[in-house]
Design a protein around this motif. Sequence first.
Motif, short mmCIF file in Angstrom:
data_model
loop_
_atom_site.label_atom_id
_atom_site.label_comp_id
_atom_site.label_asym_id
_atom_site.label_seq_id
_atom_site.Cartn_x
_atom_site.Cartn_y
_atom_site.Cartn_z
N SER A 43 6.73 3.41 26.19
CA SER A 43 6.00 3.49 24.93
C SER A 43 5.56 4.92 24.66
O SER A 43 5.68 5.42 23.54
N ARG A 44 5.06 5.61 25.65
CA ARG A 44 4.63 7.01 25.49
C ARG A 44 5.82 7.90 25.17
O ARG A 44 5.74 8.77 24.28
N ARG A 45 6.93 7.70 25.85
CA ARG A 45 8.14 8.48 25.60
C ARG A 45 8.63 8.28 24.17
O ARG A 45 9.00 9.24 23.49
N ARG A 46 8.59 7.05 23.70
CA ARG A 46 9.03 6.75 22.34
C ARG A 46 8.11 7.41 21.31
O ARG A 46 8.56 7.97 20.32
N LEU A 48 6.21 10.09 21.75
CA LEU A 48 6.40 11.55 21.79
C LEU A 48 7.70 11.95 21.11
O LEU A 48 7.75 12.97 20.41
N ARG A 49 8.75 11.16 21.28
CA ARG A 49 10.02 11.46 20.61
C ARG A 49 9.86 11.38 19.11
O ARG A 49 10.34 12.25 18.37
N ARG A 50 9.17 10.36 18.63
CA ARG A 50 8.96 10.22 17.19
C ARG A 50 8.13 11.41 16.66
O ARG A 50 8.42 11.93 15.59
N ALA A 51 7.13 11.83 17.42
CA ALA A 51 6.32 12.97 16.99
C ALA A 51 7.15 14.26 16.95
O ALA A 51 7.00 15.07 16.03
N ARG A 52 8.04 14.44 17.94
CA ARG A 52 8.90 15.63 17.93
C ARG A 52 9.86 15.61 16.74
O ARG A 52 10.11 16.64 16.12
#
Length: 151
Positions: A43-46, A48-52
């Motif tokens: 969930s955190r990885r997803r 952060l990817r969306r934020a990037r």
Amino acid sequence: MQAPLALRDIHQPPAPPWWPPAPGWWMLLLLLVLASLAWGWWSRRRRLRRARLAALFDETVAQAATPAEEVALLSELLRRAARTRDPGADRLQGDDWLAFLDGPGGKQQGPVFSTGAGRLLLEGGWRRNVEPSEVQALRPLARERFLRWMR
């Protein structure tokens, strides 16, 4: 003759205590902890990817000096994202391109690219004068579609 033996009733052993639990319960607890850690990591990885991706979109669009350049950059970003859905989608032209943008998977209702603010993508990058209000109407549509396709 001997005297009969005095038989006593069978006594049940005491019930096992609830603590410490059996090894199977420890394994189940370990499995639940590992599953929750994996879900949290994913969930955190997803997120952060969306934020990037959102930052990439915003930074790229912010580089435009004129509204026409901004439309060209929006089109470029959408074509880059379209390749994740269909390898040949970035080569579509005209109404076929707008129909592809209107395809399933967006929060928009109806053909917002074919008949709405998205029509600016066809010639907006080539026009000399593009109204900033037209670009402001297009930007959230393009951003939502870009983020949805790049995820």
